[in-house]
Design a protein around this motif. Structure first.
Motif, PDB file in Angstrom:
ATOM      1  N   ARG A  47       0.825  -1.210   0.000  1.00 29.30           N
ATOM      2  CA  ARG A  47       0.000   0.000   0.000  1.00 29.30           C
ATOM      3  C   ARG A  47       0.859   1.260   0.000  1.00 29.30           C
ATOM      4  NH1 ARG A  47      -1.776   1.928   5.215  1.00 29.30           N
ATOM      5  NH2 ARG A  47      -0.681   0.885   6.918  1.00 29.30           N
ATOM      6  N   VAL A  48       2.196   1.093   0.069  1.00 32.32           N
ATOM      7  CA  VAL A  48       3.094   2.241  -0.075  1.00 32.32           C
ATOM      8  C   VAL A  48       3.549   2.321  -1.536  1.00 32.32           C
ATOM      9  CG1 VAL A  48       5.253   3.320   0.646  1.00 32.32           C
ATOM     10  CG2 VAL A  48       3.887   2.032   2.310  1.00 32.32           C
ATOM     11  N   ILE A  49       3.327   3.475  -2.139  1.00 29.48           N
ATOM     12  CA  ILE A  49       3.668   3.711  -3.546  1.00 29.48           C
ATOM     13  C   ILE A  49       4.924   4.585  -3.604  1.00 29.48           C
ATOM     14  CG2 ILE A  49       2.864   4.654  -5.740  1.00 29.48           C
ATOM     15  CD1 ILE A  49       1.123   2.385  -4.816  1.00 29.48           C
ATOM     16  N   HIS A  50       5.853   4.194  -4.451  1.00 25.71           N
ATOM     17  CA  HIS A  50       7.099   4.949  -4.634  1.00 25.71           C
ATOM     18  C   HIS A  50       6.979   5.768  -5.927  1.00 25.71           C
ATOM     19  CE1 HIS A  50      11.679   4.799  -5.619  1.00 25.71           C
ATOM     20  NE2 HIS A  50      11.314   5.950  -5.100  1.00 25.71           N
ATOM     21  N   ILE A  51       7.138   7.083  -5.817  1.00 20.47           N
ATOM     22  CA  ILE A  51       6.979   7.989  -6.969  1.00 20.47           C
ATOM     23  C   ILE A  51       8.330   8.641  -7.250  1.00 20.47           C
ATOM     24  CG2 ILE A  51       5.730   9.991  -7.870  1.00 20.47           C
ATOM     25  CD1 ILE A  51       3.611   9.305  -5.627  1.00 20.47           C
ATOM     26  N   ARG A  52       8.790   8.562  -8.504  1.00 19.49           N
ATOM     27  CA  ARG A  52      10.102   9.097  -8.868  1.00 19.49           C
ATOM     28  C   ARG A  52       9.990  10.124  -9.989  1.00 19.49           C
ATOM     29  NH1 ARG A  52      13.107   5.639 -11.288  1.00 19.49           N
ATOM     30  NH2 ARG A  52      11.434   4.188 -11.779  1.00 19.49           N
ATOM     31  N   LYS A  53      11.112  10.818 -10.197  1.00 15.59           N
ATOM     32  CA  LYS A  53      11.237  11.823 -11.267  1.00 15.59           C
ATOM     33  C   LYS A  53      10.236  12.970 -11.112  1.00 15.59           C
ATOM     34  CE  LYS A  53      13.896   8.945 -13.982  1.00 15.59           C
ATOM     35  NZ  LYS A  53      15.042   9.127 -14.831  1.00 15.59           N
ATOM     36  N   LEU A  54       9.927  13.329  -9.883  1.00 13.28           N
ATOM     37  CA  LEU A  54       9.044  14.476  -9.654  1.00 13.28           C
ATOM     38  C   LEU A  54       9.752  15.774 -10.040  1.00 13.28           C
ATOM     39  CD1 LEU A  54       7.648  13.437  -6.160  1.00 13.28           C
ATOM     40  CD2 LEU A  54       6.227  13.919  -8.160  1.00 13.28           C
ATOM     41  N   PRO A  55       9.020  16.755 -10.598  1.00 10.80           N
ATOM     42  CA  PRO A  55       9.673  18.045 -10.871  1.00 10.80           C
ATOM     43  C   PRO A  55      10.072  18.719  -9.554  1.00 10.80           C
ATOM     44  CG  PRO A  55       7.297  18.152 -11.320  1.00 10.80           C
ATOM     45  CD  PRO A  55       7.617  16.724 -11.037  1.00 10.80           C
ATOM     46  N   ASN A  56      11.106  19.529  -9.607  1.00  9.91           N
ATOM     47  CA  ASN A  56      11.654  20.157  -8.391  1.00  9.91           C
ATOM     48  C   ASN A  56      10.604  20.884  -7.574  1.00  9.91           C
ATOM     49  OD1 ASN A  56      14.309  19.364  -8.701  1.00  9.91           O
ATOM     50  ND2 ASN A  56      14.769  21.034 -10.106  1.00  9.91           N
ATOM     51  N   GLU A  57       9.674  21.575  -8.266  1.00 15.61           N
ATOM     52  CA  GLU A  57       8.750  22.440  -7.540  1.00 15.61           C
ATOM     53  C   GLU A  57       7.473  21.716  -7.112  1.00 15.61           C
ATOM     54  OE1 GLU A  57       8.006  23.000 -11.982  1.00 15.61           O
ATOM     55  OE2 GLU A  57       9.641  22.539 -10.611  1.00 15.61           O
ATOM     56  N   ALA A  58       7.402  20.401  -7.336  1.00 13.04           N
ATOM     57  CA  ALA A  58       6.183  19.656  -6.996  1.00 13.04           C
ATOM     58  C   ALA A  58       5.878  19.775  -5.498  1.00 13.04           C
ATOM     59  CB  ALA A  58       6.339  18.193  -7.381  1.00 13.04           C
ATOM     60  N   SER A  59       4.613  19.982  -5.168  1.00 13.06           N
ATOM     61  CA  SER A  59       4.210  20.145  -3.768  1.00 13.06           C
ATOM     62  C   SER A  59       3.603  18.848  -3.248  1.00 13.06           C
ATOM     63  CB  SER A  59       3.183  21.266  -3.653  1.00 13.06           C
ATOM     64  OG  SER A  59       1.998  20.876  -4.320  1.00 13.06           O
ATOM     65  N   ASP A  60       3.505  18.746  -1.916  1.00 16.39           N
ATOM     66  CA  ASP A  60       2.866  17.581  -1.304  1.00 16.39           C
ATOM     67  C   ASP A  60       1.425  17.421  -1.786  1.00 16.39           C
ATOM     68  OD1 ASP A  60       4.541  18.177   1.864  1.00 16.39           O
ATOM     69  OD2 ASP A  60       5.157  16.968   0.153  1.00 16.39           O
ATOM     70  N   THR A  61       0.734  18.556  -1.947  1.00 17.32           N
ATOM     71  CA  THR A  61      -0.666  18.470  -2.376  1.00 17.32           C
ATOM     72  C   THR A  61      -0.784  17.803  -3.743  1.00 17.32           C
ATOM     73  OG1 THR A  61      -0.527  20.675  -3.334  1.00 17.32           O
ATOM     74  CG2 THR A  61      -1.342  20.540  -1.100  1.00 17.32           C
ATOM     75  N   GLU A  62       0.174  18.100  -4.621  1.00 15.84           N
ATOM     76  CA  GLU A  62       0.108  17.521  -5.963  1.00 15.84           C
ATOM     77  C   GLU A  62       0.435  16.027  -5.937  1.00 15.84           C
ATOM     78  OE1 GLU A  62       1.332  21.197  -8.832  1.00 15.84           O
ATOM     79  OE2 GLU A  62       2.725  20.671  -7.234  1.00 15.84           O
ATOM     80  N   VAL A  63       1.317  15.614  -5.024  1.00 19.52           N
ATOM     81  CA  VAL A  63       1.615  14.182  -4.882  1.00 19.52           C
ATOM     82  C   VAL A  63       0.384  13.456  -4.339  1.00 19.52           C
ATOM     83  CG1 VAL A  63       3.068  12.483  -3.723  1.00 19.52           C
ATOM     84  CG2 VAL A  63       4.083  14.612  -4.572  1.00 19.52           C
ATOM     85  N   ILE A  64      -0.258  14.060  -3.331  1.00 21.77           N
ATOM     86  CA  ILE A  64      -1.468  13.457  -2.772  1.00 21.77           C
ATOM     87  C   ILE A  64      -2.550  13.332  -3.842  1.00 21.77           C
ATOM     88  CG2 ILE A  64      -3.372  13.874  -1.134  1.00 21.77           C
ATOM     89  CD1 ILE A  64      -1.288  15.094   0.762  1.00 21.77           C
ATOM     90  N   ALA A  65      -2.630  14.331  -4.724  1.00 19.63           N
ATOM     91  CA  ALA A  65      -3.661  14.312  -5.767  1.00 19.63           C
ATOM     92  C   ALA A  65      -3.541  13.087  -6.671  1.00 19.63           C
ATOM     93  CB  ALA A  65      -3.575  15.585  -6.605  1.00 19.63           C
ATOM     94  N   LEU A  66      -2.324  12.559  -6.828  1.00 16.46           N
ATOM     95  CA  LEU A  66      -2.155  11.350  -7.650  1.00 16.46           C
ATOM     96  C   LEU A  66      -2.926  10.171  -7.054  1.00 16.46           C
ATOM     97  CD1 LEU A  66       1.690  11.539  -8.391  1.00 16.46           C
ATOM     98  CD2 LEU A  66      -0.144  11.919 -10.035  1.00 16.46           C
ATOM     99  N   GLY A  67      -2.991  10.132  -5.720  1.00 11.68           N
ATOM    100  CA  GLY A  67      -3.626   8.987  -5.062  1.00 11.68           C
ATOM    101  C   GLY A  67      -5.097   9.157  -4.753  1.00 11.68           C
ATOM    102  N   LEU A  68      -5.535  10.413  -4.589  1.00  8.10           N
ATOM    103  CA  LEU A  68      -6.904  10.672  -4.116  1.00  8.10           C
ATOM    104  C   LEU A  68      -8.015   9.980  -4.905  1.00  8.10           C
ATOM    105  CD1 LEU A  68      -7.422  14.341  -2.885  1.00  8.10           C
ATOM    106  CD2 LEU A  68      -7.741  12.202  -1.641  1.00  8.10           C
TER     107      LEU A  68
END
Length: 505
Positions: A47-68
């Motif tokens: 249930r833990v997802i590993h996300i790579r190659k994020l852009p430098n300015e990516a915020s936590d909210t945008e990472v959460i949006a991938l899973g919501l």
């Protein structure tokens, strides 16, 4: 989970802790931005997802949006220096659904493709004390708290249909502009535009709910043009739009064969009913997640239109070179902005460069006039790579092919906030006439307009007789009449004003 709250957000600071997580990279990468080949072996589901190659300015909210869209998000850990993050889903099923989906549709953060796979961790152990991320913690908690209807919110967040309201609409926003902006986030299938409560609104359907989620995250609170036309984006309760006509108010991009209809499309009854139910409370519930987008806008990120439009100069081609003049182009393009200069190309007289006051007006003119018929030929309008239109060198005669209109008294948009901005419509067979002298009759105007080579189908005076609507038999005839008769001297130095109308008679 080590006593941390239901949703925890943390950033590890010690290098040992970073190494504990970075050692789990299945491709052995030391940095998320490297170009090493990915190893093909896959981690077993977690249930833990590993996300790579994020852009430098990516915020936590945008990472959460991938899973919501796939279920409950219970934890997040960002590794800022490595352009990576770990997202913990509430259940393994939600994680499996998420990974399976992103195996078929590439996930994007800020228009950058990112890589998603299972982590070899079964849960995340983080401290949740970092103040910087508490806002995100509260936002997600608010959405997932028992008091809010989680199922309803998640169902809304999985709708492919966005409801868009344009605030501070200084420039008109066309259906084509919306399509251009939103298609950066996925395939736009259908758009319906309408006015409700004196506000310009649109319903826009993506091919996939995740695209809608990404578009909302990135665009909510942003300005289309500099300092105006602010996007307010919400999820609609509709999951499918029923578009009956392809015209300037509605379009189904999957069905190009649809008719244009005979005027403004009426909203489908199901759409109208859903609109009245689409409440602003959902926007309120989800709004914290758009904080990053709003903050980015406030920090002065480039207006969206800046990406699409870099120049105020248009290239117009397939002109009727026997008929076209700088003046006729000035008059027609002047409906959509203040034309500064016109240059018919000396060696290619079926093409011209037109310099508008700014790139927004160029965009407007392009979206309304590309594909219209002028002097019997369908003209093509595109953005030019030129930044300005050069005047001929002193003493050089270019046969009057270049004209400077910078000081023309005929500009329609000299005053900022002029009501003329609200009266910009696509070319139509019906024209709006104003500044009509009191002694001019319907017969006078019918005769005047039929002399432009077209047929007058209908006519209607407004109550004060200073304004009227006149309907020609085709849009092409109306374009010709506008070119010939806008600013026509009706006597006593009273000049007729001609515009396209959204009405029919």
């Amino acid at each position: 989970m080590d006593g941390i709250s239901d949703v925890a957000v943390g950033v590890k600071r010690g290098s040992d802790e970073l190494n504990m997580y970075s050692n789990s990279m299945s491709d052995g990468a030391s940095n998320g931005n490297d170009s090493k080949k990915l190893r093909v072996e896959e981690e077993p589901p977690s249930r833990v997802i590993h996300i790579r190659k994020l852009p430098n300015e990516a915020s936590d909210t945008e990472v959460i949006a991938l899973g919501l869209p796939f279920g409950k998000v219970t934890n997040i850990l960002t590794l800022k220096g490595k352009n990576q993050a770990f997202l913990e889903m509430g259940t393994e099923e939600a994680a499996i659904t998420m990974v399976n989906y992103y195996n078929t549709v590439a996930p994007h953060v800020r228009n950058v493709p990112v890589f998603i796979q299972y982590s070899n961790h079964k849960e995340l152990k983080t401290d949740a004390s970092n103040q910087r991320t508490q806002a995100v913690l509260h936002a997600v908690s608010a959405i997932q708290s028992p008091g809010s209807d989680v199922q309803e919110i998640l169902a809304a967040a999985s709708s492919p249909v966005l409801r868009i309201i344009i605030d501070n609409m200084f420039y008109p926003v066309t259906l084509d502009v919306l399509q251009q902006i939103f298609s950066k986030f996925g395939t736009v299938m259908k758009i319906i535009t309408f006015t409700k409560n004196n506000q310009f609104q649109a319903l826009l359907q993506f091919s996939d709910p995740v695209n809608a989620q990404h578009a909302k995250m990135a665009l909510d609170g942003q300005n289309i043009y500099n300092s105006c036309c602010t996007l307010r984006i919400d999820f609609s309760k509709l999951v499918n739009l029923n578009v009956k006509y392809n015209n300037d108010k509605s379009r189904d991009y999957t069905r190009p064969e649809l008719p244009a209809g005979d005027g403004q499309p009426s909203l489908d009854p199901a759409v109208a009913a859903a609109l009245s139910k689409d409440s602003s409370s959902l926007l309120g519930a989800l709004n914290p997640l758009s904080a990053a987008a709003a903050a980015a806008a406030a920090a002065g990120r480039v207006a969206l239109a800046g990406h699409a439009v870099s120049s105020g100069v248009l290239l117009v081609s397939n002109l009727n070179e026997e008929m076209v003049t700088p003046q006729s182009l000035f008059t027609l393009f002047g409906v959509y902005g203040d034309v500064q200069r016109v240059k018919i190309l000396y060696n290619k007289k079926d093409s011209a460069l037109i310099q508008m006051s700014d790139s927004n007006q160029a965009q407007l003119a392009m979206s309304h006039l590309n594909g219209q018929k002028m002097y019997g030929k369908i003209i093509r309008v595109t953005l030019s790579k030129h930044q300005t239109v050069a005047l001929p060198r002193d003493g050089l005669d270019d046969q009057g092919l270049t004209k400077d209109y910078a000081n023309s008294p005929l500009h329609r948009f000299k005053k900022p906030g002029s009501k003329n901005f609200q009266n910009i419509f696509p070319p139509s067979a019906t024209l709006h006439l104003s500044n009509i002298p009191q002694d001019v009759t319907e017969e006078d105007l019918r005769l005047l307009f039929s002399n432009t080579g077209g047929t007058v189908k209908a006519f209607k005076f407004f109550q004060d007789r200073k304004m009227a609507l006149i309907q020609m038999s085709t849009v092409e005839e109306a374009i010709q009449a506008l070119i010939d008769l806008h600013n026509y001297n009706m006597g006593n130095n009273q000049h007729l004003r001609v515009s396209f109308s959204k009405s029919t008679i």
